[in-house]
Motif scaffolding. Structure first.
Motif, short mmCIF file in Angstrom:
data_model
loop_
_atom_site.label_atom_id
_atom_site.label_comp_id
_atom_site.label_asym_id
_atom_site.label_seq_id
_atom_site.Cartn_x
_atom_site.Cartn_y
_atom_site.Cartn_z
N LYS A 304 0.85 -1.20 0.00
CA LYS A 304 0.00 0.00 0.00
C LYS A 304 0.88 1.26 0.00
O LYS A 304 0.60 2.23 -0.69
CB LYS A 304 -0.90 -0.04 1.23
CG LYS A 304 -1.70 1.21 1.49
CD LYS A 304 -2.83 1.38 0.51
CE LYS A 304 -3.63 2.64 0.84
NZ LYS A 304 -4.52 3.01 -0.25
N LEU A 305 1.96 1.20 0.78
CA LEU A 305 2.89 2.34 0.80
C LEU A 305 3.42 2.61 -0.59
O LEU A 305 3.50 3.75 -1.04
CB LEU A 305 4.06 2.04 1.74
CG LEU A 305 3.83 2.20 3.22
CD1 LEU A 305 5.02 1.66 4.00
CD2 LEU A 305 3.60 3.65 3.58
N PHE A 306 3.78 1.53 -1.28
CA PHE A 306 4.35 1.69 -2.61
C PHE A 306 3.31 2.30 -3.55
O PHE A 306 3.62 3.23 -4.31
CB PHE A 306 4.82 0.34 -3.15
CG PHE A 306 5.59 0.49 -4.43
CD1 PHE A 306 6.96 0.62 -4.41
CD2 PHE A 306 4.94 0.54 -5.66
CE1 PHE A 306 7.67 0.80 -5.58
CE2 PHE A 306 5.64 0.71 -6.82
CZ PHE A 306 7.01 0.84 -6.79
N ILE A 307 2.10 1.80 -3.49
CA ILE A 307 1.06 2.28 -4.40
C ILE A 307 0.80 3.77 -4.20
O ILE A 307 0.50 4.49 -5.13
CB ILE A 307 -0.25 1.47 -4.21
CG1 ILE A 307 -0.01 0.03 -4.67
CG2 ILE A 307 -1.41 2.07 -4.97
CD1 ILE A 307 -1.06 -0.92 -4.21
N GLU A 308 0.96 4.22 -2.96
CA GLU A 308 0.67 5.63 -2.66
C GLU A 308 1.85 6.55 -2.94
O GLU A 308 1.78 7.74 -2.66
CB GLU A 308 0.21 5.77 -1.21
CG GLU A 308 -1.14 5.17 -0.97
CD GLU A 308 -2.22 6.19 -0.68
OE1 GLU A 308 -1.90 7.26 -0.16
OE2 GLU A 308 -3.39 5.91 -0.97
N THR A 309 2.96 6.01 -3.42
CA THR A 309 4.04 6.92 -3.83
C THR A 309 3.72 7.45 -5.21
O THR A 309 3.01 6.81 -5.99
CB THR A 309 5.41 6.19 -3.88
OG1 THR A 309 5.32 5.13 -4.82
CG2 THR A 309 5.82 5.66 -2.53
N THR A 310 4.24 8.64 -5.50
CA THR A 310 4.00 9.20 -6.82
C THR A 310 5.21 8.92 -7.70
O THR A 310 6.27 8.55 -7.20
CB THR A 310 3.80 10.73 -6.71
OG1 THR A 310 4.88 11.25 -5.96
CG2 THR A 310 2.50 11.06 -6.04
N SER A 311 5.04 9.12 -9.00
CA SER A 311 6.20 8.93 -9.86
C SER A 311 7.17 10.10 -9.63
O SER A 311 6.85 11.02 -8.89
CB SER A 311 5.78 8.85 -11.33
OG SER A 311 5.23 10.04 -11.72
N LYS A 312 8.31 10.05 -10.25
CA LYS A 312 9.39 11.02 -10.01
C LYS A 312 9.75 11.06 -8.53
O LYS A 312 9.65 12.09 -7.86
CB LYS A 312 8.99 12.43 -10.48
CG LYS A 312 8.84 12.55 -11.98
CD LYS A 312 8.67 14.00 -12.38
CE LYS A 312 8.39 14.12 -13.86
NZ LYS A 312 9.44 13.60 -14.73
N SER A 313 10.05 9.88 -8.03
CA SER A 313 10.39 9.84 -6.61
C SER A 313 11.48 8.81 -6.32
O SER A 313 11.69 7.88 -7.11
CB SER A 313 9.14 9.52 -5.77
OG SER A 313 8.62 8.29 -6.15
N ILE A 314 12.16 9.04 -5.20
CA ILE A 314 13.16 8.09 -4.72
C ILE A 314 12.61 7.47 -3.44
O ILE A 314 12.22 8.18 -2.52
CB ILE A 314 14.49 8.81 -4.41
CG1 ILE A 314 15.02 9.49 -5.67
CG2 ILE A 314 15.51 7.83 -3.84
CD1 ILE A 314 16.35 10.18 -5.48
N ILE A 315 12.53 6.14 -3.43
CA ILE A 315 12.03 5.45 -2.24
C ILE A 315 13.25 4.85 -1.53
O ILE A 315 13.99 4.07 -2.12
CB ILE A 315 11.05 4.34 -2.65
CG1 ILE A 315 9.90 4.96 -3.46
CG2 ILE A 315 10.51 3.61 -1.42
CD1 ILE A 315 9.01 3.93 -4.12
N VAL A 316 13.46 5.26 -0.30
CA VAL A 316 14.68 4.86 0.41
C VAL A 316 14.36 3.96 1.60
O VAL A 316 13.44 4.26 2.37
CB VAL A 316 15.41 6.09 1.01
CG1 VAL A 316 16.83 5.72 1.41
CG2 VAL A 316 15.41 7.25 0.06
#
Ligand code: ATP
Ligand code: MG
Length: 501
Positions: A304-316
Motif C-alpha cells: 500500500k505504501l508503494f502504491i501511494e508513492t507518486t512517480s518522479k520519486s526516490i524510495i529509500v
C-alpha cells in the motif's frame, strides 16, 4: 468520472426577463461594496439553477478516489489545482477557502472549501464547479489497509454543472483544458517533499488522523553532487546513470521493463550514503519517500505504501540490514545492539534468546514481502521511481535482495580519497592548493577516514581558525588514525607469532 442528466425545463422567457430586470434595478441601487459582493455571491449561486429552468444542465462528478479507493485520482488532483486558480479569479465569489503553504514561503495556495461553488467561463459558455464531501461508508472497509484507513476518511468530490447545449464544448475542449491547466498549476506550485510512512494506526507524529499512509515535510536538503566528495569518475558515472534513467521512458517501454531502478549504497558510517540520496533527489528534482520499515506492520501495508508513492520519486530504506533479518524476520537497530551484547554474553555460555514477535515490534513484513515490493507486479504501477537501500554491511544481505534487476547498481561509498579531500577543502575552506596538501595525500593513502570526519576537521571551530589551522588539525588526526592502525597491525602480528610458538 460519471455523467448524469438532470433537467427541468420550463419555457418561461418571461420569468427570465423578470429576473434580469429585478437584478439590474437592484444592482444599480445597491450601495456599498460588501452588499454588492453578498448579492453577487448569492445570485451567482442561483444563476445556475435559474439557467436550468430554460435549458437543462448536465453534471459530471469527479471523485477523489476512483478504482477502489487505492490511489488518488489524477483527474481530481488536476481539477483541484485548476480550481485554485479559478477560485482566486472568482474573488469574493467563494466564502470558505482552504489554504495550504505554497512554494514561496510567504504565499498561500487557496482552494474551495466544502459546499462552495464557483462559476467558470470558457469560450462563451458558463460552467459551475461544486466541491462537496460525504461521510465515510461504514460497510466499505477495504481489507488491503488494516481495516479501512481510506474508508474512515470523508469521500470528497468535485461536481461540474454545464448546460446541455454546451455538452460537446465541455467534453471535447473544456475538460481537457482543465486537466492541462491543472497540471501546469501543479508543476508551478510543486514543492519537493520528503515523506515518511506513518505507523499502521493512521496517526501522524503530532497525533493527528491522516488519510494518507505518508506524512511529509518540504524537502530542503542543500546537498548536491557539486558538494558531494567522492572519486570524480565514479560521481560522473552515477550522474550519467541517473540522467539515462530519467530520460529512459521509451527505452524501458521498448524492452518491457518497469520504469524503475534500484541502487544499493554501501560503505562504512559517515561515507555519505544518506547524503548521496539527497544529492540524487536534488539532481533529478524528485520527491523522497523514506520508509521506516520497522513501523510497517504487514507485507500488504508495504504494498500500500508503494502504491501511494507518486512517480518522479526516490524510495529509500536506510540501514536495510538492520530492518530485515535474512530469514525474513524483522528487528530494529536497538535490537541489533541488544543482540551484539547478547553475542558478547554468549562467550560466557549465555544462550541467545530466539527472535520472537516482541523483537519485531509486531511487524510481520518478510523478506519475500520486500522482494515483492521491489519487483513484484505492483512495483510497476506508476513508473519513474528509484529505490535505494543503504547499508553498512553489504555482506550480511541476502543475495536475492540485492541481485541485479532488483538493486541494479551497487555503489560503494568509501573512505575519503585525495580527490574527495580536495573538493571538501574547496567547499569548507575555499582553498584549492596548500603546502599541507601533500602530507594529507600521503596520509590518506594509508589512513582510513570517512568524508564525514574529514569534513568535521575542516570546519573552522572559532573565528581564529583558518585554512592553515584546520589542515594542520586534519594532519594530526590522520596521523593518529594511522598510528592506531599500525598499532593494531603490530598487535595482530605479535599475536600470530605467539600462536606459532
Ligand atoms: N562524501 C561526502 N561528501 C560530502 N560530505 C559528506 C560526505 N560523506 C559524509 N559527508 C558529511 O558527513 C555527514 C554524515 O554523512 P552521511 O549521513 O551521509 O553518512 P552515511 O554514510 O549515511 O552514514 P551512516 O552509515 O552512519 O548512515 C553529512 O552531514 C555530510 O555532510
Ligand atoms: Mg546514513
Amino acid at each position: 468520472m460519471e455523467a448524469s442528466g438532470w433537467s427541468s425545463s420550463l419555457s418561461s422567457g418571461i420569468l427570465l426577463s423578470l429576473v434580469a430586470v429585478v437584478w439590474t434595478v437592484l444592482w444599480n441601487n445597491l450601495q456599498g461594496l460588501q452588499l454588492q459582493q453578498f448579492v453577487s455571491r448569492h445570485l451567482s449561486r442561483h444563476a445556475r439553477r435559474l439557467a436550468a429552468i430554460v435549458d437543462p444542465y448536465l453534471t459530471i462528478t469527479i471523485a477523489e478516489y476512483d478504482g477502489g479507493r487505492m490511489k488518488r485520482s489524477d483527474a481530481y488532483k488536476e481539477v483541484q489545482a485548476y480550481l485554485q486558480r479559478a477560485t482566486c479569479a472568482a474573488g469574493g465569489g467563494v466564502r470558505h477557502l482552504k489554504a495550504e503553504t505554497a512554494k514561496d514561503v510567504d504565499a498561500l495556495v487557496l482552494s474551495m472549501g466544502d459546499n462552495e461553488e464557483v462559476a467558470d467561463a470558457f469560450q462563451g459558455a458558463t460552467v459551475w464547479w461544486l466541491a462537496y464531501s460525504t461521510p465515510p461508508r461504514e460497510d466499505n472497509a477495504p481489507s488491503y489497509w488494516g481495516g479501512g484507513r481510506a474508508a474512515r476518511a470523508d469521500r470528497r468530490f468535485y461536481r461540474l454543472f454545464f448546460l446541455d447545449r454546451d455538452r460537446d464544448l465541455v467534453l471535447r475542449e473544456y475538460l481537457p483544458h482543465v486537466r492541462r491547466e491543472g497540471r501546469a498549476v501543479m508543476v508551478k506550485n510543486r514543492q519537493r517533499k520528503l515523506f515518511t510512512n506513518l505507523s499502521g494506526d493512521g496517526y501522524d507524529a503530532d497525533g493527528m488522523w491522516s488519510e494518507s499512509v505518508w506524512s511529509h515535510v518540504v524537502f530542503e536538503h542543500p546537498k548536491t553532487f557539486a558538494t558531494l566528495a567522492m572519486d570524480p569518475a565514479k560521481k560522473k558515472e552515477i550522474m550519467d546513470d541517473l540522467d539515462a534513467f530519467r530520460n529512459g521512458k521509451d527505452y524501458y517501454a521498448r524492452v518491457g521493463k518497469a520504469w524503475k531502478r534500484g541502487y544499493l549504497l554501501y560503505g562504512p558510517p559517515g561515507t555519505g550514503k544518506s547524503t548521496m540520496v539527497a544529492a540524487m533527489a536534488n539532481h533529478l528534482d524528485y520527491d523522497v519517500y523514506d520508509i521506516e520499515l520497522t513501523s510497517v506492520r504487514t507485507n500488504t501495508d508495504l504494498r500500500k505504501l508503494f502504491i501511494e508513492t507518486t512517480s518522479k520519486s526516490i524510495i529509500v530504506i536506510e540501514d536495510i540490514d538492520c530492518s530485515l533479518e535474512l530469514t525474513g524476520k524483522r528487528k530494529n537497530k536497538n535490537n541489533n545492539k541488544k543482540k551484539a551484547n547478547d553475542d558478547g554474553d554468549k562467550k560466557d555460555g549465555a544462550a541467545e534468546p530466539p527472535p520472537d514477535e516482541t523483537d519485531t515490534g509486531g511487524s510481520k513484513v518478510t523478506l519475500s514481502g520486500v522482494l515483492n515490493f521491489i519487483d513484484g507486479l505492483w512495483s510497476a504501477c506508476g513508473g519513474e521511481r528509484i529505490i535505494v537501500f543503504t547499508t553498512n554491511h553489504v555482506e550480511k544481505l541476502d543475495p536475492a535482495l540485492i541481485r541485479r534487476g532488483r538493486m541494479d547498481k551497487h555503489i560503494e561509498m568509501s573512505y575519503c580519497c585525495f580527490e574527495a579531500f580536495k573538493l571538501l577543502a574547496k567547499v569548507y575552506l575555499d582553498v584549492e592548493s596548500h603546502h599541507l596538501f601533500d602530507a594529507v595525500e600521503t596520509l590518506l593513502r594509508e589512513a582510513n577516514m570517512a568524508p564525514a570526519d574529514v569534513a568535521e576537521n575542516l570546519t573552522p571551530k572559532s573565528a581564529s581558525d583558518d585554512a592553515e589551522s584546520c589542515l594542520s588539525g586534519l594532519v594530526v588526526e590522520l596521523e593518529k588514525v594511522l598510528a592506531k592502525k599500525e598499532g593494531k597491525g603490530k598487535d595482530a602480528a605479535d599475536q600470530a607469532d605467539d600462536d606459532e610458538e
